[in-house]
Design an enzyme around this catalytic site. Structure first.
Site, PDB file in Angstrom:
ATOM      1  N   GLU A   1      -7.399   7.869   6.611  1.00 32.95           N
ATOM      2  CA  GLU A   1      -7.684   8.441   7.931  1.00 32.95           C
ATOM      3  C   GLU A   1      -8.286   9.848   7.880  1.00 32.95           C
ATOM      4  O   GLU A   1      -7.665  10.815   8.336  1.00 32.95           O
ATOM      5  CB  GLU A   1      -6.404   8.473   8.776  1.00 32.95           C
ATOM      6  CG  GLU A   1      -5.846   7.100   9.065  1.00 32.95           C
ATOM      7  CD  GLU A   1      -4.579   7.145   9.925  1.00 32.95           C
ATOM      8  OE1 GLU A   1      -4.150   8.235  10.331  1.00 32.95           O
ATOM      9  OE2 GLU A   1      -4.016   6.069  10.177  1.00 32.95           O
TER      10      GLU A   1
ATOM     11  N   ARG B   1       0.862  -1.181   0.000  1.00 37.65           N
ATOM     12  CA  ARG B   1       0.000   0.000   0.000  1.00 37.65           C
ATOM     13  C   ARG B   1       0.900   1.233   0.000  1.00 37.65           C
ATOM     14  O   ARG B   1       1.690   1.426   0.926  1.00 37.65           O
ATOM     15  CB  ARG B   1      -0.899  -0.016   1.245  1.00 37.65           C
ATOM     16  CG  ARG B   1      -1.710   1.232   1.415  1.00 37.65           C
ATOM     17  CD  ARG B   1      -2.657   1.169   2.627  1.00 37.65           C
ATOM     18  NE  ARG B   1      -3.282   2.474   2.742  1.00 37.65           N
ATOM     19  CZ  ARG B   1      -3.251   3.237   3.830  1.00 37.65           C
ATOM     20  NH1 ARG B   1      -2.676   2.810   4.951  1.00 37.65           N
ATOM     21  NH2 ARG B   1      -3.804   4.423   3.826  1.00 37.65           N
TER      22      ARG B   1
ATOM     23  N   TYR C   1      -3.521   1.372  15.999  1.00 44.24           N
ATOM     24  CA  TYR C   1      -2.279   1.520  16.772  1.00 44.24           C
ATOM     25  C   TYR C   1      -2.506   1.239  18.257  1.00 44.24           C
ATOM     26  O   TYR C   1      -1.713   0.548  18.879  1.00 44.24           O
ATOM     27  CB  TYR C   1      -1.675   2.917  16.554  1.00 44.24           C
ATOM     28  CG  TYR C   1      -1.131   3.036  15.144  1.00 44.24           C
ATOM     29  CD1 TYR C   1       0.164   2.659  14.846  1.00 44.24           C
ATOM     30  CD2 TYR C   1      -1.956   3.460  14.086  1.00 44.24           C
ATOM     31  CE1 TYR C   1       0.657   2.711  13.539  1.00 44.24           C
ATOM     32  CE2 TYR C   1      -1.477   3.510  12.789  1.00 44.24           C
ATOM     33  CZ  TYR C   1      -0.166   3.134  12.520  1.00 44.24           C
ATOM     34  OH  TYR C   1       0.308   3.163  11.229  1.00 44.24           O
TER      35      TYR C   1
ATOM     36  N   GLU D   1      -3.007  -0.594   8.237  1.00 47.85           N
ATOM     37  CA  GLU D   1      -1.819  -0.106   8.949  1.00 47.85           C
ATOM     38  C   GLU D   1      -1.837  -0.688  10.356  1.00 47.85           C
ATOM     39  O   GLU D   1      -2.875  -0.668  11.030  1.00 47.85           O
ATOM     40  CB  GLU D   1      -1.806   1.423   9.114  1.00 47.85           C
ATOM     41  CG  GLU D   1      -1.430   2.201   7.892  1.00 47.85           C
ATOM     42  CD  GLU D   1      -1.378   3.716   8.153  1.00 47.85           C
ATOM     43  OE1 GLU D   1      -1.090   4.138   9.299  1.00 47.85           O
ATOM     44  OE2 GLU D   1      -1.630   4.450   7.191  1.00 47.85           O
TER      45      GLU D   1
ATOM     46  N   ASN E   1      -6.884   1.096  10.236  1.00 51.11           N
ATOM     47  CA  ASN E   1      -5.559   1.408  10.766  1.00 51.11           C
ATOM     48  C   ASN E   1      -5.669   1.383  12.278  1.00 51.11           C
ATOM     49  O   ASN E   1      -6.462   2.119  12.862  1.00 51.11           O
ATOM     50  CB  ASN E   1      -5.095   2.807  10.313  1.00 51.11           C
ATOM     51  CG  ASN E   1      -4.800   2.852   8.827  1.00 51.11           C
ATOM     52  OD1 ASN E   1      -4.881   1.837   8.133  1.00 51.11           O
ATOM     53  ND2 ASN E   1      -4.452   4.025   8.340  1.00 51.11           N
TER      54      ASN E   1
ATOM     55  N   HIS F   1      -3.440  10.781   0.887  1.00 59.19           N
ATOM     56  CA  HIS F   1      -2.834  10.548   2.215  1.00 59.19           C
ATOM     57  C   HIS F   1      -2.258  11.894   2.683  1.00 59.19           C
ATOM     58  O   HIS F   1      -1.063  12.042   2.870  1.00 59.19           O
ATOM     59  CB  HIS F   1      -1.779   9.451   2.120  1.00 59.19           C
ATOM     60  CG  HIS F   1      -1.385   8.850   3.444  1.00 59.19           C
ATOM     61  ND1 HIS F   1      -1.463   7.498   3.705  1.00 59.19           N
ATOM     62  CD2 HIS F   1      -0.906   9.400   4.580  1.00 59.19           C
ATOM     63  CE1 HIS F   1      -1.034   7.254   4.939  1.00 59.19           C
ATOM     64  NE2 HIS F   1      -0.688   8.390   5.492  1.00 59.19           N
TER      65      HIS F   1
HETATM   66  O1  IFM Z   1       2.669   7.732   9.806  1.00 58.36           O
HETATM   67  C1  IFM Z   1       1.299   7.656  10.062  1.00 58.36           C
HETATM   68  C2  IFM Z   1       0.527   7.448   8.772  1.00 58.36           C
HETATM   69  O2  IFM Z   1       0.798   8.445   7.846  1.00 58.36           O
HETATM   70  C3  IFM Z   1      -0.955   7.441   9.051  1.00 58.36           C
HETATM   71  N1  IFM Z   1      -1.286   6.516  10.102  1.00 58.36           N
HETATM   72  C4  IFM Z   1      -0.503   6.572  11.320  1.00 58.36           C
HETATM   73  C5  IFM Z   1       0.976   6.530  11.003  1.00 58.36           C
HETATM   74  C6  IFM Z   1       1.803   6.592  12.300  1.00 58.36           C
HETATM   75  O3  IFM Z   1       1.545   7.790  12.964  1.00 58.36           O
END
Ligand code: IFM
Length: 448
Positions: free
Chosen positions: A167, A78, A294, A355, A292, A122
């Site tokens: 995002e 991606r 985290y 992500e 995505n 993006h």
């Molecule tokens: O680096 C970013 C990415 O551009 C978008 N999602 C989160 C990542 C980490 O912060």
């Protein structure tokens, strides 16, 4: 370490990057300036004044990077297409040399047996569009669809998997509400039209991609379970409000064709920037939803009079954190995937983890090797979290690590290293980390 359960046949493994974070070559081949070029040039906006003028120099070194993907055994990659490379002013005729770069990249990926998965936006909006209001201006949604059509016209004979936006919540919140990202506005809740116009752009671009024959279109959102600070009613309601803003505002219109109730934000009644027919366009069917992930977010009720928002964010206690200070809580990924599955039911298309990754600045040892065990632990735990969600009924089709390379981490500059591959930003030398080898082995094990 317990074995990682086998994901279903055909599960797609890969990595993700974005144009502004890796390409460099910002002044080459007719590329126009983006909001991020302007932001990085503004003193005090990016840590230590870092810019992405060179970044990883991927624009010139893409063949080396594709070779890394081949060595990894990745099924998919991606990346994002830089709108200002394709249309320097965000409108009008395409800039042939800019589009030709993505043409070469797609060919190189296909030669390496790697499926290209371009994201069309993006965060690097052409500055000329920002000068006309950026995503606060409804016309940007139409411009985005025209740009999507131009890219699909050129790459659509080889690209099957498209992602419209990356995002939109973060882009609205950090870029238009809080000013921590480009374009740097601090409009708080007045930033909401930037959410709607991005979503409208997604819907219009989806139609344009379909018209060009695109078989697989996705939107990528960030997701974070909202965890109430305590069991109190006030904290539970605060968490629900946060979930409305972060998740439902960007998912309900796309999957259900309606915005969630925003009464708690002082926004009762119809949103004035939503016009007749917009929600039908936004609800254009998609083939997958990009997730995505985290970390989860801990949410508490605000002290009266301290914030116009119906929530405040709080820290998790006693958890490991990455170098970014983000809590490492893999179960949050299982929870995210299962909550989407339960909450959207038959309206939910297959999920893709587009992500997931972590920032650890593990330096090379004396022998040059990068022993990033913390990243290995993070990735293994999160892949297991995906497997756990699949076992409990979530339809997840792929997992892409953020990121292939250490890169320009927005307002943090080069301070946060997310890569499976270490980049020496002085020499641009790439060195695969131990996590790269572990991920390669994991992919190979899954295929056996
Ligand atoms: O680096 C970013 C990415 O551009 C978008 N999602 C989160 C990542 C980490 O912060």
């Amino acid at each position: 370490m317990a074995a990682i359960p086998r994901l279903p046949e055909g599960f797609v493994w890969g990595t993700a990057t974005s144009a502004f974070q890796i390409e460099g070559a910002v002044d080459e081949d007719g590329r126009g300036p983006s909001v991020w070029d302007a932001f990085t040039a503004t003193p005090g906006k990016v840590r230590d004044g870092h810019t992405a003028a060179t970044a990883c120099d991927h624009y010139h070194r893409y063949e080396e990077d594709v070779a890394l993907l081949r060595r990894l055994g990745a099924d998919a990659y991606r990346f994002s297409v830089a709108w200002p490379r394709v249309q320097p002013d965000g409108t009008g005729p395409v800039n042939e040399p800019g589009l030709a770069f993505y043409d070469r990249l797609v060919d190189a990926l296909l030669d390496a047996g790697v499926t290209p998965m371009p994201t069309l936006f993006h965060w690097d909006l052409p500055q000329a569009l920002e000068d006309r209001g950026g995503w606060l201006d409804r016309d940007t949604a139409h411009r985005f669809a025209a740009y999507a059509a131009a890219v699909a016209d050129r790459l659509g004979d080889r690209v099957r998997h498209w992602i419209t936006l990356n995002e939109p919540f973060e882009h609205m919140a950090l870029g238009y509400a809080l000013g921590q990202h480009a374009p740097g506005h601090t409009y708080l809740l007045d930033a909401l039209p930037a959410a709607h116009h991005q979503l409208l752009g997604h819907g219009l671009a989806t139609a344009a991609l379909r018209a060009a024959g695109a078989p697989h279109v996705m939107l990528t959102n960030s997701y974070t379970p909202a965890i109430p600070y305590s069991g109190s009613k006030a904290d539970t309601e605060a968490a629900r409000a946060y979930d409305t803003l972060h998740r439902r505002l960007f998912t309900d219109p796309v999957l259900l064709g309606a915005y969630p109730d925003l009464d708690g934000f002082g926004l009762a009644g119809p949103l004035p920037f939503v016009k007749d027919g917009d929600l039908d366009r936004i609800k254009a069917p998609i083939d997958g939803l990009g997730v995505n992930y985290y970390n989860p977010t801990r949410v508490t009720a605000p002290e009266p009079g301290t914030t116009p928002l119906p929530f405040e964010l709080a820290e998790f206690e006693h958890v490991n954190t990455t170098d970014f200070g983000w809590p490492v809580i893999p179960s949050g990924l299982t929870q995210t995937l299962l909550e989407l599955t339960a909450d959207y039911g038959p309206a939910l298309p297959p999920l893709w983890v587009t992500e997931n990754g972590c920032s650890y600045d593990t330096a090379p040892d004396a022998d040059g090797r990068i022993r990033d065990q913390a990243r290995i632990d993070y990735l293994e735990a999160h892949v297991k979290a995906v497997a756990a969600a699949v076992e409990q009924g979530a339809d997840v089709r792929g997992y892409l690590v953020w990121s292939l390379l250490d890169n320009f981490e927005w307002a943090e500059g080069y301070h946060q290293r997310f890569g499976l591959v270490h980049v020496d930003f002085a020499t641009l030398e790439r060195t695969p980390k131990d996590s790269f080898d572990r991920y390669a082995a994991l992919i190979a094990e899954q295929r056996r």
